[in-house]
Write a protein that holds these residues in place. Structure first.
Motif, mmCIF file in Angstrom:
data_model
loop_
_atom_site.group_PDB
_atom_site.id
_atom_site.type_symbol
_atom_site.label_atom_id
_atom_site.label_comp_id
_atom_site.label_asym_id
_atom_site.label_seq_id
_atom_site.Cartn_x
_atom_site.Cartn_y
_atom_site.Cartn_z
ATOM 1 N N ASP A 77 25.733 8.856 40.329
ATOM 2 C CA ASP A 77 25.238 9.320 39.034
ATOM 3 C C ASP A 77 24.870 8.145 38.140
ATOM 4 O O ASP A 77 23.819 8.142 37.489
ATOM 5 C CB ASP A 77 26.282 10.202 38.352
ATOM 6 N N SER A 78 25.705 7.131 38.116
ATOM 7 C CA SER A 78 25.442 5.948 37.300
ATOM 8 C C SER A 78 24.160 5.242 37.756
ATOM 9 O O SER A 78 23.348 4.809 36.932
ATOM 10 C CB SER A 78 26.643 5.008 37.381
ATOM 11 N N GLN A 81 21.058 7.411 36.748
ATOM 12 C CA GLN A 81 20.772 7.311 35.319
ATOM 13 C C GLN A 81 20.154 5.963 34.960
ATOM 14 O O GLN A 81 19.204 5.894 34.179
ATOM 15 C CB GLN A 81 22.043 7.571 34.516
ATOM 16 N N LEU A 84 16.452 5.873 36.175
ATOM 17 C CA LEU A 84 15.557 6.685 35.334
ATOM 18 C C LEU A 84 15.381 6.094 33.941
ATOM 19 O O LEU A 84 14.317 6.222 33.346
ATOM 20 C CB LEU A 84 16.079 8.121 35.241
ATOM 21 N N ASN A 85 16.408 5.447 33.417
ATOM 22 C CA ASN A 85 16.306 4.841 32.092
ATOM 23 C C ASN A 85 15.539 3.521 32.098
ATOM 24 O O ASN A 85 14.947 3.147 31.092
ATOM 25 C CB ASN A 85 17.702 4.625 31.494
ATOM 26 N N ARG A 113 17.574 13.069 41.369
ATOM 27 C CA ARG A 113 17.430 13.679 40.042
ATOM 28 C C ARG A 113 16.075 13.290 39.441
ATOM 29 O O ARG A 113 15.539 12.217 39.711
ATOM 30 C CB ARG A 113 18.516 13.178 39.073
ATOM 31 N N ARG A 115 13.840 13.253 35.551
ATOM 32 C CA ARG A 115 14.118 12.960 34.143
ATOM 33 C C ARG A 115 14.710 14.150 33.402
ATOM 34 O O ARG A 115 15.561 14.009 32.543
ATOM 35 C CB ARG A 115 12.851 12.497 33.439
ATOM 36 N N LEU A 118 18.774 14.540 33.715
ATOM 37 C CA LEU A 118 19.743 13.519 33.290
ATOM 38 C C LEU A 118 20.934 14.180 32.630
ATOM 39 O O LEU A 118 20.783 15.101 31.834
ATOM 40 C CB LEU A 118 19.107 12.540 32.297
ATOM 41 N N SER A 119 22.131 13.709 32.973
ATOM 42 C CA SER A 119 23.342 14.282 32.358
ATOM 43 C C SER A 119 23.682 13.566 31.072
ATOM 44 O O SER A 119 23.205 12.534 30.754
ATOM 45 C CB SER A 119 24.497 14.224 33.331
#
Length: 119
Positions: A77-78, A81, A84-85, A113, A115, A118-119
């Motif tokens: 997950d990290s 993210q 995507l960032n 995942r 955009r 995103l969690s």
């Protein structure tokens, strides 16, 4: 949609739920993919219009080495993210293999995942 892939990125990390796993590094093997549009790079032949593989690998390696997760799912997950960032991709994915988790087999997770997810 076009895809950039980095396969078999090997990183030494501290990760795991057992006490011994939090005391020493162990290898993870990552495959990454980023969906993007190569049109600008096709036209310009300029790295500034493309995704820089070395930069991606370096940032993912740094993130992994600085993290202290118990689960490879949380690390995934990290990574998603951060990708995507940091990069102009519409979707990103990661496959993480943990060779020492369940000998003689290989523990593997795979996540993807966009955009909008995103969690």
């Amino acid at each position: 949609m076009d895809k950039v892939s980095i396969d078999n990125l090997s990183v030494e990390v501290i990760i795991g739920v057992y006490d011994w796993e939090q005391q020493q590094t162990q290898p993870l093997i990552l495959d990454l993919w980023l969906l993007t549009d190569f049109s600008a790079a096709f036209a310009s032949d300029d790295l500034d219009d493309a995704l820089n593989y070395a930069d991606i690998a370096e940032h993912v390696t740094d993130l992994c080495q600085q993290s202290r997760f118990q689960l490879i799912e949380a690390l995934a997950d990290s990574i998603l993210q951060m990708l995507l960032n940091r990069y102009p991709a519409s979707r990103v994915g990661v496959r993480i293999r943990k060779p020492k988790a369940i000998a003689p087999a290989m523990a593997v997770i795979e996540c993807e995942r966009g955009r909008d997810e995103l969690s």
